[in-house]
Design a protein around this motif. Structure first.
Motif, PDB file in Angstrom:
ATOM      1  N   ILE A   8       4.777   6.711  -1.324  1.00  0.00           N
ATOM      2  CA  ILE A   8       4.160   7.504  -0.256  1.00  0.00           C
ATOM      3  C   ILE A   8       2.692   7.124  -0.092  1.00  0.00           C
ATOM      4  CG2 ILE A   8       3.440   9.840   0.408  1.00  0.00           C
ATOM      5  CD1 ILE A   8       6.119  10.805  -0.839  1.00  0.00           C
ATOM      6  N   ARG A   9       1.968   6.974  -1.211  1.00  0.00           N
ATOM      7  CA  ARG A   9       0.564   6.570  -1.146  1.00  0.00           C
ATOM      8  C   ARG A   9       0.414   5.214  -0.464  1.00  0.00           C
ATOM      9  NH1 ARG A   9      -0.021   8.140  -6.867  1.00  0.00           N
ATOM     10  NH2 ARG A   9      -0.778  10.250  -6.857  1.00  0.00           N
ATOM     11  N   GLU A  10       1.276   4.279  -0.839  1.00  0.00           N
ATOM     12  CA  GLU A  10       1.201   2.940  -0.275  1.00  0.00           C
ATOM     13  C   GLU A  10       1.465   2.956   1.229  1.00  0.00           C
ATOM     14  OE1 GLU A  10       3.072  -1.503  -1.011  1.00  0.00           O
ATOM     15  OE2 GLU A  10       3.538   0.107  -2.399  1.00  0.00           O
ATOM     16  N   VAL A  11       2.496   3.688   1.647  1.00  0.00           N
ATOM     17  CA  VAL A  11       2.815   3.779   3.076  1.00  0.00           C
ATOM     18  C   VAL A  11       1.670   4.441   3.835  1.00  0.00           C
ATOM     19  CG1 VAL A  11       4.347   4.868   4.761  1.00  0.00           C
ATOM     20  CG2 VAL A  11       5.311   3.729   2.760  1.00  0.00           C
ATOM     21  N   LEU A  12       1.137   5.524   3.299  1.00  0.00           N
ATOM     22  CA  LEU A  12       0.016   6.195   3.948  1.00  0.00           C
ATOM     23  C   LEU A  12      -1.203   5.275   4.052  1.00  0.00           C
ATOM     24  CD1 LEU A  12       0.179   9.812   2.498  1.00  0.00           C
ATOM     25  CD2 LEU A  12       0.538   9.112   4.869  1.00  0.00           C
ATOM     26  N   ALA A  13      -1.495   4.555   2.984  1.00  0.00           N
ATOM     27  CA  ALA A  13      -2.637   3.634   3.004  1.00  0.00           C
ATOM     28  C   ALA A  13      -2.445   2.562   4.067  1.00  0.00           C
ATOM     29  CB  ALA A  13      -2.823   2.999   1.631  1.00  0.00           C
ATOM     30  N   THR A  53      -3.171   3.586  -9.396  1.00  0.00           N
ATOM     31  CA  THR A  53      -1.774   3.429  -8.979  1.00  0.00           C
ATOM     32  C   THR A  53      -1.665   3.189  -7.478  1.00  0.00           C
ATOM     33  OG1 THR A  53      -1.456   5.818  -8.673  1.00  0.00           O
ATOM     34  CG2 THR A  53      -0.967   4.907 -10.873  1.00  0.00           C
ATOM     35  N   ASP A  54      -2.758   3.369  -6.753  1.00  0.00           N
ATOM     36  CA  ASP A  54      -2.792   3.166  -5.301  1.00  0.00           C
ATOM     37  C   ASP A  54      -3.249   1.740  -5.010  1.00  0.00           C
ATOM     38  OD1 ASP A  54      -3.191   3.176  -2.573  1.00  0.00           O
ATOM     39  OD2 ASP A  54      -4.699   4.771  -2.589  1.00  0.00           O
ATOM     40  N   PRO A  55      -2.380   0.903  -4.445  1.00  0.00           N
ATOM     41  CA  PRO A  55      -2.751  -0.490  -4.160  1.00  0.00           C
ATOM     42  C   PRO A  55      -3.972  -0.612  -3.250  1.00  0.00           C
ATOM     43  CG  PRO A  55      -0.390  -0.184  -3.887  1.00  0.00           C
ATOM     44  CD  PRO A  55      -0.987   1.180  -4.081  1.00  0.00           C
TER      45      PRO A  55
END
Length: 85
Positions: A8-13, A53-55
């Motif tokens: 979810i974090r990756e998609v949001l970013a 953990t957030d790319p």
């Protein structure tokens, strides 16, 4: 569950980055960090580990887009230079 959160974090970013494509960055973002004791240091490190953990966070730090600055700490003064004995 952690994998889902990371996804979810990756998609949001990625989506937020796509929205900002038209905006030119004005320079690096700076996060001021105030460390007054070992507890503050440990809290900062724990926060960095969680954010790592957030790319996008890793890319921002690696590229210099996100920088850290040591803030003023109450009661701390710089050490005086030592003279050689």
């Amino acid at each position: 569950m952690p994998d889902l959160r990371a996804l979810i974090r990756e998609v949001l970013a990625e989506e937020l980055a796509a929205l900002r494509l038209g905006d030119e960055p004005t320079g690096p973002l700076t996060q001021t960090v105030a460390l007054q004791n070992d507890s503050d240091l440990m809290a900062f490190v724990a926060d960095l580990l969680q954010r790592a953990t957030d790319p996008q966070f890793l890319r921002d730090v690696s590229s210099g887009q996100l920088q850290f600055s040591l803030g003023e700490t109450a009661g701390c003064q710089p050490l005086a230079p030592r003279t050689a004995l």
